[in-house]
Scaffold this motif. Structure first.
Motif, mmCIF file in Angstrom:
data_model
loop_
_atom_site.group_PDB
_atom_site.id
_atom_site.type_symbol
_atom_site.label_atom_id
_atom_site.label_comp_id
_atom_site.label_asym_id
_atom_site.label_seq_id
_atom_site.Cartn_x
_atom_site.Cartn_y
_atom_site.Cartn_z
ATOM 1 N N SER A 194 0.646 -1.090 0.163
ATOM 2 C CA SER A 194 0.017 -0.101 0.180
ATOM 3 C C SER A 194 0.762 1.398 -0.048
ATOM 4 N N MET A 195 2.183 1.168 0.214
ATOM 5 C CA MET A 195 3.239 2.234 0.174
ATOM 6 C C MET A 195 4.163 2.001 -0.974
ATOM 7 N N ARG A 196 4.765 3.203 -1.453
ATOM 8 C CA ARG A 196 5.512 3.428 -2.500
ATOM 9 C C ARG A 196 6.892 2.605 -1.968
ATOM 10 N N ILE A 197 7.589 2.053 -3.177
ATOM 11 C CA ILE A 197 8.541 1.064 -2.763
ATOM 12 C C ILE A 197 9.919 1.900 -2.223
ATOM 13 N N ASP A 198 9.912 3.223 -2.103
ATOM 14 C CA ASP A 198 10.907 4.190 -1.458
ATOM 15 C C ASP A 198 10.598 4.508 -0.133
ATOM 16 N N THR A 199 9.466 3.825 0.506
ATOM 17 C CA THR A 199 9.045 4.254 1.841
ATOM 18 C C THR A 199 10.025 3.725 3.032
ATOM 19 N N PRO A 200 10.472 4.624 3.928
ATOM 20 C CA PRO A 200 11.315 4.240 4.921
ATOM 21 C C PRO A 200 10.657 2.826 5.626
ATOM 22 N N THR A 232 4.157 3.071 10.322
ATOM 23 C CA THR A 232 3.563 4.322 9.640
ATOM 24 C C THR A 232 3.508 5.532 10.573
ATOM 25 N N HIS A 233 3.108 5.213 11.812
ATOM 26 C CA HIS A 233 2.723 6.484 12.644
ATOM 27 C C HIS A 233 4.095 7.452 12.816
ATOM 28 N N LEU A 234 5.397 6.749 12.360
ATOM 29 C CA LEU A 234 6.598 7.661 12.694
ATOM 30 C C LEU A 234 6.630 8.225 11.559
ATOM 31 N N LEU A 235 6.119 8.164 10.526
ATOM 32 C CA LEU A 235 6.514 8.808 9.156
ATOM 33 C C LEU A 235 6.040 10.497 9.163
ATOM 34 N N GLN A 236 6.825 11.335 9.081
ATOM 35 C CA GLN A 236 6.201 12.548 9.032
ATOM 36 C C GLN A 236 4.875 13.048 8.329
ATOM 37 N N TRP A 255 3.426 8.775 0.967
ATOM 38 C CA TRP A 255 4.119 7.509 0.636
ATOM 39 C C TRP A 255 3.119 6.549 0.319
ATOM 40 N N LEU A 256 1.776 6.859 0.070
ATOM 41 C CA LEU A 256 0.821 5.707 -0.155
ATOM 42 C C LEU A 256 0.770 5.588 -1.614
ATOM 43 N N THR A 257 0.455 4.584 -2.085
ATOM 44 C CA THR A 257 0.220 4.215 -3.590
ATOM 45 C C THR A 257 -1.423 4.786 -3.846
ATOM 46 N N LEU A 266 -16.885 -6.136 12.736
ATOM 47 C CA LEU A 266 -17.501 -4.997 12.628
ATOM 48 C C LEU A 266 -16.681 -3.907 12.300
ATOM 49 N N LYS A 267 -15.743 -3.656 13.059
ATOM 50 C CA LYS A 267 -14.798 -2.324 12.806
ATOM 51 C C LYS A 267 -14.321 -2.256 11.378
ATOM 52 N N VAL A 268 -13.907 -3.495 10.767
ATOM 53 C CA VAL A 268 -13.457 -3.377 9.406
ATOM 54 C C VAL A 268 -14.668 -2.852 8.658
ATOM 55 N N LEU A 269 -15.892 -3.082 8.695
ATOM 56 C CA LEU A 269 -17.089 -2.785 7.944
ATOM 57 C C LEU A 269 -17.082 -1.377 8.140
ATOM 58 N N VAL A 270 -17.147 -0.746 9.226
ATOM 59 C CA VAL A 270 -17.152 0.685 9.445
ATOM 60 C C VAL A 270 -15.912 1.517 9.282
ATOM 61 N N ARG A 271 -14.663 0.737 9.216
ATOM 62 C CA ARG A 271 -13.471 1.307 9.153
ATOM 63 C C ARG A 271 -13.012 2.071 10.358
ATOM 64 N N ASP A 272 -13.231 1.609 11.275
ATOM 65 C CA ASP A 272 -13.102 2.284 12.593
ATOM 66 C C ASP A 272 -11.643 2.009 13.041
ATOM 67 N N GLY A 273 -11.046 3.189 13.431
ATOM 68 C CA GLY A 273 -9.511 2.739 14.084
ATOM 69 C C GLY A 273 -8.503 2.766 12.967
ATOM 70 N N VAL A 274 -8.747 3.198 11.826
ATOM 71 C CA VAL A 274 -7.663 3.190 10.788
ATOM 72 C C VAL A 274 -7.499 4.761 10.493
ATOM 73 N N SER A 275 -6.277 4.952 10.762
ATOM 74 C CA SER A 275 -5.777 6.434 10.650
ATOM 75 C C SER A 275 -5.122 6.623 9.363
ATOM 76 N N HIS A 276 -4.589 5.736 8.484
ATOM 77 C CA HIS A 276 -3.892 5.810 7.448
ATOM 78 C C HIS A 276 -4.287 4.828 6.517
#
Length: 186
Positions: free
Chosen positions: A57-63, A67-71, A76-78, A176-186
């Motif tokens: 889900s991220m570009r090939i040059d992503t550190p 994910t939460h540590l990236l500025q 970086w997302l595809t 249930l959480k996946v269906l409502v996309r709960d808790g996904v920040s990126h």
């Protein structure tokens, strides 16, 4: 009993999801350069490193950091990376890790090899003795938003409460959480 449950569920899930897996693989291939799968070095049972696949889900040059540590993680997302993450479709290849015995359906999420603070605290609390999971008690109670001590507290609670009924409860909440996309920040 847990391993038998994992194997049976992984085989059934793979059979039902073979077409969506193929469609996602094709979509990843057509929307960005690089491999379809990203193999991440993760910390497994007894702190052994294993290679965990995800749809990229991220570009090939992503550190190679959490994910939460990236500025600015979004840069970086595809093109379909955000959708894959929010829908949790990027996690489907982890069925392979479950079939191999590197992971379980339910357990603490596998840490990145370089998340030393998380690894040390899990080891101190005995959480490292469990197989990591596709989902877990910490994931259904906060996922990316949880600070490490709280995440490990929930992992420890899971360690103490492990049972088939608790796993089924966590799997239900996860669905249930996946269906409502709960808790996904990126």
């Amino acid at each position: 009993m847990k391993r038998l449950f994992d194997l049976a569920l992984a085989l059934v899930a793979t059979l039902f999801l073979v077409l969506p897996i193929a469609v996602v693989a094709l979509a990843v291939r057509l929307t960005s350069p690089g491999p379809v799968l990203y193999w991440s070095d993760r910390v497994g049972r007894h702190n052994h490193i294993f290679r965990m696949p995800k749809f990229r889900s991220m570009r090939i040059d992503t550190p190679a950091v959490a994910t939460h540590l990236l500025q600015n993680p979004d840069q970086w997302l595809t093109p379909i990376g955000s959708f894959l993450r929010k829908s949790s479709l990027d996690e489907l290849p982890q069925l392979w890790s479950i079939l191999r015995g590197d992971m379980s359906f339910v357990g603490p999420r596998p840490a990145l090899f370089n998340q030393n603070d998380l690894i040390a605290l899990r080891t101190e609390k005995g959480v490292h003795k469990m197989l990591p999971g596709l989902t877990g008690w910490a994931q259904v109670n906060g996922r990316d938003e949880l600070p490490i001590p709280q995440k490990v507290q929930l992992d420890t609670e899971y360690l103490q409460r492990q049972s088939l009924s608790f796993d089924l409860k966590i799997l239900w909440i996860t669905a249930l959480k996946v269906l409502v996309r709960d808790g996904v920040s990126h």
